[in-house]
Design a protein around this motif. Structure first.
Motif, PDB file in Angstrom:
ATOM      1  N   TYR A 209       0.831  -1.208   0.000  1.00  0.00           N
ATOM      2  CA  TYR A 209       0.000   0.000   0.000  1.00  0.00           C
ATOM      3  C   TYR A 209       0.864   1.256   0.000  1.00  0.00           C
ATOM      4  O   TYR A 209       0.621   2.190  -0.764  1.00  0.00           O
ATOM      5  CB  TYR A 209      -0.925  -0.020   1.215  1.00  0.00           C
ATOM      6  N   TRP A 212       2.744   1.635  -3.348  1.00  0.00           N
ATOM      7  CA  TRP A 212       1.820   1.952  -4.444  1.00  0.00           C
ATOM      8  C   TRP A 212       1.361   3.403  -4.360  1.00  0.00           C
ATOM      9  O   TRP A 212       1.192   4.075  -5.367  1.00  0.00           O
ATOM     10  CB  TRP A 212       0.610   1.012  -4.373  1.00  0.00           C
ATOM     11  N   ASP A 213       1.183   3.903  -3.161  1.00  0.00           N
ATOM     12  CA  ASP A 213       0.650   5.242  -2.941  1.00  0.00           C
ATOM     13  C   ASP A 213       1.743   6.308  -2.866  1.00  0.00           C
ATOM     14  O   ASP A 213       1.435   7.499  -2.765  1.00  0.00           O
ATOM     15  CB  ASP A 213      -0.167   5.250  -1.644  1.00  0.00           C
ATOM     16  N   SER A 231       1.200   6.726  -9.474  1.00  0.00           N
ATOM     17  CA  SER A 231       1.000   7.866  -8.576  1.00  0.00           C
ATOM     18  C   SER A 231       1.534   9.156  -9.166  1.00  0.00           C
ATOM     19  O   SER A 231       0.939  10.233  -8.992  1.00  0.00           O
ATOM     20  CB  SER A 231       1.663   7.600  -7.229  1.00  0.00           C
ATOM     21  N   THR A 253      -7.689   7.496 -11.601  1.00  0.00           N
ATOM     22  CA  THR A 253      -7.547   7.446 -10.143  1.00  0.00           C
ATOM     23  C   THR A 253      -8.367   6.304  -9.571  1.00  0.00           C
ATOM     24  O   THR A 253      -7.922   5.595  -8.645  1.00  0.00           O
ATOM     25  CB  THR A 253      -8.003   8.776  -9.525  1.00  0.00           C
ATOM     26  N   SER A 256      -6.608   3.137 -10.217  1.00  0.00           N
ATOM     27  CA  SER A 256      -5.395   2.993  -9.402  1.00  0.00           C
ATOM     28  C   SER A 256      -5.706   2.442  -8.012  1.00  0.00           C
ATOM     29  O   SER A 256      -4.813   1.918  -7.335  1.00  0.00           O
ATOM     30  CB  SER A 256      -4.684   4.346  -9.268  1.00  0.00           C
ATOM     31  N   LEU A 257      -6.961   2.560  -7.571  1.00  0.00           N
ATOM     32  CA  LEU A 257      -7.350   2.036  -6.261  1.00  0.00           C
ATOM     33  C   LEU A 257      -7.666   0.549  -6.290  1.00  0.00           C
ATOM     34  O   LEU A 257      -7.663  -0.100  -5.232  1.00  0.00           O
ATOM     35  CB  LEU A 257      -8.563   2.800  -5.729  1.00  0.00           C
TER      36      LEU A 257
END
Length: 282
Positions: A209, A212-213, A231, A253, A256-257
């Motif tokens: 997480y 990735w973020d 990102s 976006t 991307s989640l």
């Protein structure tokens, strides 16, 4: 009103309150998903509407095309490369270091452990410039090395998490293994590692997480657009010299989640088990 009716009424109020609270918490996410299907010019004009009157699925097609012949296929590939290698590195190194603190006696162990814990208090802004100077001196700028190599030297939070889990494992298992002729490495690989899998999985999910973020580190070290992760690629939608395609940006976006949500729902039981068990013994 009978006692049974009072209990039912109380449960009803609780459930309604929880549903309302959940809706409030999820509203920004729902608004983003709904905006991904709106026409770009109507995203903020109809901001009060959760979902559009006319659905524009073309936002996902336009957004996936990317920029300057660089599609989001490239950005996703870059992200998975960074996240996968960094996660493997952080979990392997943190597990080895945690085993050293948990089972091996050496001089100044408490001092080194305290120093490691203090590094968790350092904000990234404090070490950002020294790290950039060091990596620039190594010639690593505009490569993935600054994003990957440091993870192979342990992550303090993961070390602490896995260490607390290891402390719940009886040391009698180590002693029994040594009687059977196992050395330190064999005990670690055949006994300790299989037992700390829940903690390792918990750390892996957090690492996935966070990597990735991550936005700031790629922004600092990557200069070539073909090397951007997702990102950083999302930032390209917001161009002050051009009209921002808000619909496409929200569409990408939203996509991307998805990997984060999929990973979380598949491995959420490890998060609960890893965190709860790690706190049983200090």
């Amino acid at each position: 009103m009978t006692s049974k009716q009072k209990k039912l009424f109380k449960k009803l109020v609780q459930h309604v309150g929880l549903i309302l609270f959940t809706f409030i918490m999820l509203y920004p996410l729902l608004w983003m998903v709904g905006s991904s299907f709106k026409e770009s010019s109507a995203v903020f004009i109809d901001a009060h509407k959760l979902f559009p009157e006319e659905w524009h699925f073309s936002n996902y097609v336009e957004g996936w095309k990317g920029f300057a012949d660089i599609s989001f296929t490239t950005f996703y590939k870059n992200t998975f490369i960074i996240v996968t290698i960094a996660t493997i590195g952080s979990i392997l190194s943190s597990t080895v270091i945690a085993y050293g603190f948990a089972r091996i006696q050496f001089r100044f162990k408490k001092t080194w452990f305290a120093i490691m814990m203090m590094t968790m208090m350092l904000p990234f802004e404090m070490i950002m410039i020294p790290q950039y100077v060091m990596f620039n001196w190594f010639g690593w700028v505009d490569t993935y090395l600054p994003l990957i190599v440091p993870t192979f030297f342990g992550i303090p939070f993961f070390i602490f998490l896995i260490l607390q889990f290891m402390r719940t494992i009886p040391k009698e298992l180590d002693q029994a293994a040594r009687i059977d002729g196992c050395n330190t490495i064999t005990i670690f690989t055949r006994i300790i590692v299989p037992l700390v899998v829940p903690a390792m999985m918990t750390a892996a999910i957090f690492s996935f997480y966070w990597r990735w973020d991550d936005f700031m580190a790629p922004l600092l070290y990557l200069q070539t657009p073909t090397k951007y992760p997702v990102s950083l690629a999302l930032k390209l939608f917001s161009d002050p010299e051009a009209v921002t395609n808000w619909g496409a940006m929200f569409a990408m976006t939203t996509l991307s989640l998805l990997p984060i949500m999929i990973i979380f729902f598949i491995f959420q039981r490890y998060i609960v088990e890893g965190i709860s068990t790690s706190g049983l013994k200090g």
